[in-house]
Each structure stands twice: as C-alpha cells, then as structure tokens.
Design a protein around this motif. Structure first.
Motif, PDB file in Angstrom:
ATOM      1  N   ILE A 263       0.846  -1.189   0.000  1.00 43.52           N
ATOM      2  CA  ILE A 263       0.000   0.000   0.000  1.00 43.52           C
ATOM      3  C   ILE A 263       0.885   1.242   0.000  1.00 43.52           C
ATOM      4  O   ILE A 263       2.114   1.158   0.138  1.00 43.52           O
ATOM      5  CB  ILE A 263      -0.935   0.040   1.223  1.00 43.52           C
ATOM      6  CG1 ILE A 263      -0.113   0.235   2.515  1.00 43.52           C
ATOM      7  CG2 ILE A 263      -1.781  -1.210   1.308  1.00 43.52           C
ATOM      8  CD1 ILE A 263      -0.980   0.501   3.741  1.00 43.52           C
ATOM      9  N   TYR A 264       0.256   2.398  -0.176  1.00 46.19           N
ATOM     10  CA  TYR A 264       0.922   3.685  -0.005  1.00 46.19           C
ATOM     11  C   TYR A 264       0.351   4.372   1.229  1.00 46.19           C
ATOM     12  O   TYR A 264      -0.792   4.123   1.629  1.00 46.19           O
ATOM     13  CB  TYR A 264       0.717   4.580  -1.234  1.00 46.19           C
ATOM     14  CG  TYR A 264       1.496   4.131  -2.448  1.00 46.19           C
ATOM     15  CD1 TYR A 264       2.767   4.634  -2.714  1.00 46.19           C
ATOM     16  CD2 TYR A 264       0.962   3.193  -3.321  1.00 46.19           C
ATOM     17  CE1 TYR A 264       3.478   4.225  -3.827  1.00 46.19           C
ATOM     18  CE2 TYR A 264       1.672   2.769  -4.438  1.00 46.19           C
ATOM     19  CZ  TYR A 264       2.931   3.284  -4.689  1.00 46.19           C
ATOM     20  OH  TYR A 264       3.640   2.863  -5.781  1.00 46.19           O
ATOM     21  N   MET A 265       1.134   5.234   1.820  1.00 46.32           N
ATOM     22  CA  MET A 265       0.686   5.939   3.010  1.00 46.32           C
ATOM     23  C   MET A 265      -0.523   6.819   2.706  1.00 46.32           C
ATOM     24  O   MET A 265      -0.688   7.317   1.603  1.00 46.32           O
ATOM     25  CB  MET A 265       1.829   6.812   3.561  1.00 46.32           C
ATOM     26  CG  MET A 265       2.979   6.036   4.186  1.00 46.32           C
ATOM     27  SD  MET A 265       4.398   7.109   4.600  1.00 46.32           S
ATOM     28  CE  MET A 265       3.627   8.320   5.668  1.00 46.32           C
ATOM     29  N   GLY A 266      -1.368   6.978   3.745  1.00 49.13           N
ATOM     30  CA  GLY A 266      -2.398   7.997   3.688  1.00 49.13           C
ATOM     31  C   GLY A 266      -3.710   7.604   3.080  1.00 49.13           C
ATOM     32  O   GLY A 266      -4.504   8.472   2.726  1.00 49.13           O
ATOM     33  N   GLY A 267      -3.997   6.300   2.955  1.00 47.53           N
ATOM     34  CA  GLY A 267      -5.254   5.886   2.334  1.00 47.53           C
ATOM     35  C   GLY A 267      -6.452   6.089   3.240  1.00 47.53           C
ATOM     36  O   GLY A 267      -6.344   6.365   4.430  1.00 47.53           O
ATOM     37  N   ASP A 268      -7.624   5.949   2.646  1.00 49.56           N
ATOM     38  CA  ASP A 268      -8.891   6.053   3.378  1.00 49.56           C
ATOM     39  C   ASP A 268      -9.583   4.691   3.345  1.00 49.56           C
ATOM     40  O   ASP A 268      -9.211   3.794   2.608  1.00 49.56           O
ATOM     41  CB  ASP A 268      -9.800   7.102   2.748  1.00 49.56           C
ATOM     42  CG  ASP A 268      -9.225   8.500   2.858  1.00 49.56           C
ATOM     43  OD1 ASP A 268      -8.568   8.778   3.881  1.00 49.56           O
ATOM     44  OD2 ASP A 268      -9.421   9.295   1.924  1.00 49.56           O
ATOM     45  N   GLY A 269     -10.648   4.580   4.166  1.00 45.02           N
ATOM     46  CA  GLY A 269     -11.517   3.407   4.103  1.00 45.02           C
ATOM     47  C   GLY A 269     -10.824   2.099   4.375  1.00 45.02           C
ATOM     48  O   GLY A 269     -11.098   1.106   3.711  1.00 45.02           O
ATOM     49  N   GLY A 270      -9.930   2.050   5.354  1.00 48.78           N
ATOM     50  CA  GLY A 270      -9.225   0.816   5.656  1.00 48.78           C
ATOM     51  C   GLY A 270     -10.069  -0.173   6.443  1.00 48.78           C
ATOM     52  O   GLY A 270     -11.272   0.007   6.629  1.00 48.78           O
ATOM     53  N   TYR A 271      -9.430  -1.211   6.935  1.00 51.11           N
ATOM     54  CA  TYR A 271     -10.107  -2.298   7.641  1.00 51.11           C
ATOM     55  C   TYR A 271     -10.475  -1.847   9.049  1.00 51.11           C
ATOM     56  O   TYR A 271      -9.670  -1.221   9.744  1.00 51.11           O
ATOM     57  CB  TYR A 271      -9.189  -3.506   7.707  1.00 51.11           C
ATOM     58  CG  TYR A 271      -9.847  -4.796   8.144  1.00 51.11           C
ATOM     59  CD1 TYR A 271     -11.035  -5.223   7.576  1.00 51.11           C
ATOM     60  CD2 TYR A 271      -9.257  -5.610   9.112  1.00 51.11           C
ATOM     61  CE1 TYR A 271     -11.633  -6.406   7.956  1.00 51.11           C
ATOM     62  CE2 TYR A 271      -9.836  -6.806   9.493  1.00 51.11           C
ATOM     63  CZ  TYR A 271     -11.021  -7.205   8.913  1.00 51.11           C
ATOM     64  OH  TYR A 271     -11.603  -8.390   9.291  1.00 51.11           O
TER      65      TYR A 271
END
Length: 626
Positions: free
Chosen positions: A273-281
């Motif tokens: 993954i890349y840093m700073g994503g939304d909508g994770g687990y």
C-alpha cells in the motif's frame, strides 16, 4: 447409580464429549447423571428418614492411558456434584479422604489425584454418598457429576509417534447398601421393609401372583411374609447395581482416534500500500488489544492450504459456538465471513524495534529517514483475542482439522505530498488540467485487481491515480540524481536551459488504505502543461521503469538512480491535447516519470554609445528549443 428406575424411563446417562485427539486438542469430558425413580414410595404413606435408609458408593475407573486434564495450579482437581436427594460425603484417596462442601444441592470437592488408588490399572475415584436427613414419602431426583475431564498422557503420544488408535474408558459402577435391613432397624427402615413386602405379596396382578406363589402365600400367611422379608434383606444388602439386569448402567467405552493429520494453514497474503489511504479495515487491533477503525490499513486477504481433496471454500472455522465461513476471492485468495453477532476476523499489523520489542500499529505513518528507506514493512497476523487458536478447528464434510496460523507482510510505500491521489475518470478531461496535476482515464469496463493477486476490487472500491512528488531529504537529493540521469540520456541544445517536472505515479484503491492496484486495460494519463508552456512546446517524457518505492531498487539510495541502465529508461509517446499532455501506461507500468523541455537563449543585442553621447543598451530574448 441407576438406583430404583426400571425400564426405559430415566436411568443413567454418561455424556462423553470427545473428538479426534491431537496434542493440540486432547480432551475427553464426562458428565454423569442418574435418576432415582419415585416408584420407591409411590404407594406408601409412611415416610422413612433418609440418613438412616441407605448409602451409596460411586466408583469411576479411569483408563491407564488417561490423566486429569484440568488440574488446579497446586496440582489438585475439583469436581462437582448436583443433587437434592443425595449428599456426597467423601472421596477416598490413598492418604485418606477429601470432604465435599456445598449448599444442599451443589457440591464441590478438591483432591489430589496423585493420591487416588491405581494399582497399575489407572485411577479409581471412589465417592461415598447417602440420602439426606429429610423424611421422605416420595423419592425422585436426578443427580449429576461433572468435572471428570481427562486427557491422554504425554507418553502415549511419545510412544506412538503421534498417531494411534486407543480404546479408553471411564467405567462407572455403583452399589447401594440398605442399612440395618437384616436385623433390628430404625422405625423408618422397618416400615419400608414391611411396605415393600406387603406391596409385593398383595398385588392383584400377574407379578403379585408370581410373588405369592414363590413365597408360598399372601400377606396373611406368616411364613410367606417372613420368607419375603428375608429375601428382600438378602437381595438389597450391599447391592451391586451394575449386576442388576434391569439397570441401564454399563461400562462406557470410547474410541479415541489420534491422528497426526496435515493441518489447515491460514496465511495472510502479502499486500503493498501507499501511506495515507482512506476506508481501511475496521478490525485492526492496536496496543492493549483494543480494536480501532483504521482509515489507512487495508482489508486482509488470506491464503488457505488444505489437505488434498479439501476445498477451502467448503470449510467452516469454529471455536466453541463461534463460526467463520470462508469466502473465495478468486486466484486462491480468501476472506472470512463472521457468524451473526460475532466480531470480524481481527488482525494486527506490527513491527519489532531494535531492542527486540514488538509494537502493534493502527496507521501507516512512518518517517522514511528514520526507517532508512522510502518504504517499511509490518507483520500481518491473526489476532485470536479471547479465542484460543489451539482450539480453533476447520470443519469439512469429511472431518475436522486443527488450524495453524502463519503471518504475512504489509509493505507501506512512502509519499511526499499530503494528498497525492485523485479518482480515475472514465472520460477524457473536458477542461484544461491544472499545472502540477494529472488526470487518469480508463474505460468504464476496466477491471481493477489488488496488487498482483488477480483479486478483483469490491464494488465499494475507489480506483485512483497517485501523482506524487519525489521524496527528498537532507542526505538524499533524489530529484537532482534523476535530473542528472535525464541529462545523460538526452542531448541538450547549446545555450539552452533545461526544465524538469518529475513525478512518481501509480494506481491505488483509495478506499482500501491506498493499496496498490492494477488496471486490466492500462491507463491514459493527462499531465497538466507546466506554467509557461502549451501545445507548441516540445516535450520529452522519460519513464524510469522498475524504480518502485520498495525492494532492492527503491530509490532510497542515490546509487539506485545513477545505476539505472538505459534499457530501463523508456521514452514515452506523448500527444499534446488541448487539455493536457496525454500518454498511455500499460497495466502495472508505473514508477517515476520525468517531463522535460528546453528553452534556448536565441539572440543577444548590444548597443554602444557613439560620439554624440548616445547610451549603451542590451537585452536577451529566449525562445523554445525546437
């Protein structure tokens, strides 16, 4: 313990709970219950006093292959007995006896099993009990005995190499001794004897006729009466219930099949993954075991390795009353669907520091300079919580398997900009793309898959373009190194000034922790014209292939850039549209791109003052290099 019950109503029940036994699941539990039927005094209006009536002896012979499973910290064992009718008194041990304590219905006793009788034939538990001191006219009760939990001894496994079939039993026997029946007795017991004999000799049915004939007369015949009393005394003195053909009590033998079978292996899939994503687990467990709603860590996938002939999708994972169904995501990857009212399958993302301490994290933030790279890795693991992983089982149509949980790796790539992502569009931009930004376009029927797993993104995914600046720090000017590598590949006109716009591109699912994704159709990119340029400007676009922000050539070290071969620097074909510089990137073909253009100092005009005193003037005009 089948005391007065006759026929099929009531009687002894030995509930034995066991399964395929392994070292991880090695438990046989017994619950013993027995009914005392009210037929004893059903037709009598004469009570007897319980404590003067009878005593019981309950004997449990434990197979030599077994030992107690649930010992207390001090090595003792506690068992329980529940009865409104019978009061347990003692358990005989080699060194004496232990005493039951209770509230009149619920009793417990703690004893040292090492002091029980054995004689080389396994343990023998001998429990003494008697009726309570109450006066009875009707006797009816169900007694239960629990806490008889056993396991196979360790040397059973060692001597067989872990695979064997063994017949093992906890044999229950019991006997009743009616007090003082052969001689002078208490009032209640004599009355009981008289009632029984009177009832037997006075019945007006076939059984009564048989009794009268057997003893030579009815209740009025003194000889028959005495013979009946003597027979009753003889029959019920020290009476062994296990020898009674009308009793339901039998030795309980179980077959425990111990199989060292291939386990079910559950391994979290490696994810980038890349840093700073939304909508994770939302079932990520952090420090202290608390579950947090993560916006930056992805949904886990799992690989499930099952024995030959077992389809993982047909497995149900269980732990007690909890169940988790296996859902296939394709290409050999799976996730779990929890039973109603249960927690999701929880995971931890963790790392181990230089001191050897493990830390669980709930976000993907890290400092590249501190980490010593433009990426870092975390360990993905199942979090059992209150669930004992050694007791989790995978159930299939043809058997039950124990489960071994492995770990996976989460790779997190750093980003330089605060918000470097934008949603992928399905049509070309209708307006001019702003400088320093880009728009990605892909057909509406494009299929997006997670990393290189081939697993299709779910309906709530958000495929996006990552358009990020190059990561520089005090010790690593990677932008400068890329410019130098560009200059080695491209000739520069004389008196020209070179301009560079260098960005790092990739595709991500912004609704799943910025997980790296792949497009089935590739992607068109519209790069905004740099300030001061337009469709008339000559551009060159270079792609630095395989310079991803992870692995051995992450670009963290300057040598990663300077040592790139010319074969890995691709000159892209560009189309200068009205709204942006368009180029196409094949599936998975992202990494750094350098947009390059030159300006040339074309003319220099100088004026010198003449004799008439005119002043000197000069200027420079720059034009785009063609």
């Amino acid at each position: 313990m089948d005391v007065f019950t006759r026929g099929d109503n009531g009687g002894l029940l030995i509930a034995q709970s066991t399964d395929t036994l392994t070292k991880e699941d090695n438990l046989i539990s017994y619950t013993v219950s027995a009914a005392v039927n009210h037929d004893l005094l059903l037709k009598s209006n004469v009570p007897f006093k319980g404590g003067e009536f009878a005593t019981f002896e309950i004997i449990v012979n434990v197979d030599p292959n077994l030992e107690f499973a649930n010992r207390n910290p001090d090595g003792t064992v506690t068992i329980q007995m529940e009865s409104k009718l019978v009061v347990p008194k003692t358990i005989e041990t080699t060194g004496g006896s232990s005493t039951w304590t209770g509230d009149g219905e619920n009793w417990t006793v703690t004893f040292n099993p090492d002091q029980l009788s054995s004689g080389g034939k396994g343990l023998q538990i001998r429990i003494q009990a008697e009726f309570t001191e109450k006066d009875y006219t009707i006797v009816s009760d169900v007694m239960t005995l629990t806490g008889l939990d056993f396991k196979l001894k360790e040397d059973v496994f060692e001597s067989t190499g872990g695979a064997l079939q063994v017949n093992t039993s906890a044999n229950m026997t019991a006997k009743m001794n009616l007090r003082n029946m052969a001689g002078p007795a208490g009032f209640a017991n004599n009355r009981f004897r008289l009632w029984v004999v009177e009832g037997l000799l006075g019945k007006n049915d076939a059984n009564g006729e048989a009794w009268r004939k057997y003893f030579g007369g009815g209740v009025e015949d003194p000889t028959a009466y005495v013979h009946a009393l003597q027979f009753l005394d003889y029959k019920l003195a020290d009476y062994d219930l296990s020898a009674d053909t009308t009793a339901t009590l039998k030795a309980n033998t179980v077959t425990a099949e111990i199989v060292e079978s291939e386990p079910i292996l559950v391994t979290p899939a490696d994810i980038t993954i890349y840093m700073g994503g939304d909508g994770g687990y939302d079932a990520v467990v952090g420090e202290g075991g608390g579950t947090t709603s993560s916006n930056s860590l992805p949904h886990p996938l799992f690989k499930i390795k099952a024995p030959a002939g077992i389809d993982p999708e047909n497995l149900t994972f269980t732990n007690g009353n909890k169940t988790w169904m296996v859902i296939s995501d394709g290409n050999g990857y799976y996730h779990f669907s929890e039973g109603q009212g249960q927690d999701k399958v929880r995971v931890t993302y963790s790392y181990t520091d230089e001191a050897g301490e493990t830390h669980t994290v709930t976000n993907d933030n890290f400092d590249p300079a501190e980490a010593g790279n433009v990426y870092t890795t975390y360990t993905i693991a199942l979090y059992p919580g209150e669930n004992d992983m050694s007791k989790v089982r995978a159930v299939a149509d043809n058997g039950v398997y124990y489960v071994v949980a492995k770990t996976g790796t989460l790779t997190v790539r750093a980003v330089a900009d605060e918000k470097p992502t934008s949603a992928i569009e399905t049509t070309a931009p209708a307006q001019k793309v702003a400088s320093e930004t880009a728009v990605a376009v892909a057909p509406a029927d494009t299929t997006y898959t997670l990393n290189n797993t081939g697993v299709k993104l779910p309906a709530d995914s958000k495929p996006s373009l990552l358009f990020d600046s190059i990561i520089d720090d005090d010790e690593h000017d990677r932008t400068k190194a890329l410019k130098q590598r560009v200059d080695q590949e491209l000739e520069k006109a004389v008196n020209a000034t070179r301009h560079y716009e260098i960005k790092y591109l990739d595709l991500v699912d912004a609704n799943n922790g910025n997980a790296w994704i792949t497009s089935s159709e590739g992607t068109d990119i519209y790069w905004g014209y740099p300030e001061g340029t337009d469709q008339d400007t000559e551009f060159t676009l270079l792609h630095f292939k395989n310079l991803h922000r992870d692995g051995p050539n992450s670009g963290y070290d300057i040598d990663d850039i300077t040592n790139i071969s010319s074969e890995n620097i691709e000159k892209m074909e560009v189309i200068k549209t009205a709204n942006g510089i368009k180029f196409h990137v094949d599936a998975g073909g992202f990494s750094p791109f350098a947009l390059v253009y030159d300006t040339v100092n074309a003319y220099t005009i100088t004026a010198t003052a003449g004799e008439n005193g005119s002043r000197t003037c000069w200027w420079t005009a720059s034009v785009w290099a063609r």
